[in-house]
Scaffold this motif. Structure first.
Motif, PDB file in Angstrom:
ATOM      1  N   LEU A   3       0.815  -1.214   0.000  1.00 21.88           N
ATOM      2  CA  LEU A   3       0.000   0.000   0.000  1.00 21.88           C
ATOM      3  C   LEU A   3       0.848   1.264   0.000  1.00 21.88           C
ATOM      4  O   LEU A   3       0.523   2.239  -0.681  1.00 21.88           O
ATOM      5  N   LEU A   6       1.797   2.589  -3.419  1.00 26.08           N
ATOM      6  CA  LEU A   6       0.797   3.011  -4.397  1.00 26.08           C
ATOM      7  C   LEU A   6       0.895   4.516  -4.648  1.00 26.08           C
ATOM      8  O   LEU A   6       0.857   5.307  -3.702  1.00 26.08           O
ATOM      9  N   ASP A  72     -10.655  -0.862 -12.973  1.00 24.91           N
ATOM     10  CA  ASP A  72     -10.072  -1.426 -11.757  1.00 24.91           C
ATOM     11  C   ASP A  72      -9.636  -0.319 -10.797  1.00 24.91           C
ATOM     12  O   ASP A  72      -9.801  -0.436  -9.574  1.00 24.91           O
ATOM     13  N   ILE A  73      -9.049   0.755 -11.364  1.00 20.51           N
ATOM     14  CA  ILE A  73      -8.618   1.870 -10.515  1.00 20.51           C
ATOM     15  C   ILE A  73      -9.833   2.533  -9.867  1.00 20.51           C
ATOM     16  O   ILE A  73      -9.824   2.866  -8.672  1.00 20.51           O
ATOM     17  N   ARG A  75     -12.705   1.118  -9.157  1.00 18.51           N
ATOM     18  CA  ARG A  75     -13.193   0.238  -8.102  1.00 18.51           C
ATOM     19  C   ARG A  75     -12.307   0.309  -6.864  1.00 18.51           C
ATOM     20  O   ARG A  75     -12.777   0.222  -5.729  1.00 18.51           O
ATOM     21  N   GLY A  76     -11.008   0.494  -7.087  1.00 18.76           N
ATOM     22  CA  GLY A  76     -10.086   0.622  -5.959  1.00 18.76           C
ATOM     23  C   GLY A  76     -10.382   1.855  -5.122  1.00 18.76           C
ATOM     24  O   GLY A  76     -10.412   1.789  -3.884  1.00 18.76           O
ATOM     25  N   PHE A  77     -10.630   2.992  -5.794  1.00 22.00           N
ATOM     26  CA  PHE A  77     -10.961   4.205  -5.051  1.00 22.00           C
ATOM     27  C   PHE A  77     -12.309   4.072  -4.358  1.00 22.00           C
ATOM     28  O   PHE A  77     -12.500   4.570  -3.235  1.00 22.00           O
ATOM     29  N   ALA A  79     -13.499   1.329  -3.160  1.00 25.31           N
ATOM     30  CA  ALA A  79     -13.251   0.482  -1.994  1.00 25.31           C
ATOM     31  C   ALA A  79     -12.585   1.278  -0.873  1.00 25.31           C
ATOM     32  O   ALA A  79     -12.909   1.108   0.307  1.00 25.31           O
ATOM     33  N   LEU A  80     -11.641   2.153  -1.241  1.00 27.79           N
ATOM     34  CA  LEU A  80     -11.003   3.002  -0.234  1.00 27.79           C
ATOM     35  C   LEU A  80     -12.020   3.918   0.440  1.00 27.79           C
ATOM     36  O   LEU A  80     -12.009   4.090   1.659  1.00 27.79           O
TER      37      LEU A  80
END
Length: 308
Positions: A3, A6, A72-73, A75-77, A79-80
């Motif tokens: 992490l 990133l 994907d990016i 979805r990552g944000f 999730a954050l």
């Protein structure tokens, strides 16, 4: 990739630029300069060793590689953001948040907090500045101390006490006057003003006082303005002019002789301080108990309730 490795600022800049189709509009969204957005994306490209955007006319478009990775990016944000919301919820579950104007919180609430603290059990107390009553649930506020007249139907309320709102000034500004300082001295004295803050929209202003005193003044809205009553009180002590404020805030300065009350013959304006909480909130029962404890202290007396 762990992490800490990133490049979140670069990824955020890329997502904003892709959504806006422009570095300028992306910069406006993120509150930075277009140059900063471009720099962050270039750093990300250098780190990955791949081109991510290209200019096209006045805007930008994603390369095929960036376009493929963007979902994907995103979805990552998401999730954050979900994780942060969960952490805030957990934090709120462990705290009891009280909102009040800073002057009242520092002069009345804070000195009495230890007396009513047992009503909150293991919850940690958090005191924040006033918020609009309509947004209490959204702001995570469990109890508000306010003097607004109206409230939404989903808000429970309990009266705390009524305060006098009086004019006062430094003694030097009324030198030569014998006996009580009468209202006519305010016909020419500079006036200090308190700006309404969130929840303070019914606080009396100088215009209200002059109406109550049956007096007129043309420059009634002119003079320095302050966001905090305790700061305005210090300006009054320094001799900048007369201040119209809650006696609760001014009392210690009046007792010490730093300020003198003006126009005692005029019927005092008043404000009613109230305790309000979302009646369907997650800590509604605890708020009701805590509010009753505070109200009981107020019934004893504003000053006598303090431990000696």
């Amino acid at each position: 990739m762990v992490l800490r490795d990133l490049p979140l600022s670069g990824l955020r800049a890329l997502v904003a630029a892709a959504r806006a189709g422009s570095l300028t509009r992306a910069a406006e969204e993120l509150g930075v300069t277009p140059g900063a957005i471009g720099h962050q994306i270039r750093q990300l490209e250098d780190r990955l060793g791949i081109k991510l955007v290209r200019r096209e006319g006045n805007g930008i478009v994603l390369t095929r590689a960036a376009e493929a990775a963007l979902p994907d990016i995103d979805r990552g944000f998401d999730a954050l953001a979900s994780g942060m919301r969960r952490l805030r919820f957990e934090r709120r579950a462990e705290t009891f948040t009280i909102s009040a104007d800073p002057s009242f919180a520092s002069l009345w609430l804070a000195p009495r907090l230890a007396m009513v603290r047992p009503a909150l059990g293991r919850l940690e107390v958090r005191i924040v500045a006033s918020v609009a009553l309509e947004t209490m649930a959204e702001e995570g506020v469990d109890l508000a101390i306010s003097y607004r007249k109206g409230a939404a139907s989903h808000i429970a309320a309990l009266d705390l006490f009524t305060e006098r709102v009086i004019p006062a000034c430094a003694p030097a500004l009324v030198e030569g006057h014998t006996g009580p300082t009468r209202a006519e001295v305010l016909d020419r004295m500079p006036l200090l003003h308190i700006d309404p803050t969130m929840g303070d929209d019914v606080y009396p202003a100088w215009r209200d006082w002059f109406i109550a005193a049956a007096r007129q003044r043309k420059d009634i809205d002119q003079g320095p303005r302050f966001g905090l009553t305790i700061v305005a009180a210090q300006a009054a002590i320094a001799g900048m002019g007369a201040l119209l404020a809650s006696e609760l805030v001014l009392r210690r300065h009046l007792d010490a002789g730093h300020l003198v009350e003006i126009g005692g013959e005029v019927p005092a304006l008043t404000i009613k301080r109230r305790l309000v909480w979302p009646e369907n909130g997650p800590k509604a029962r605890r708020a009701a108990v805590f509010a009753a404890e505070l109200a009981a202290i107020a019934d004893i007396g504003i000053d006598s309730a303090l431990p000696q």
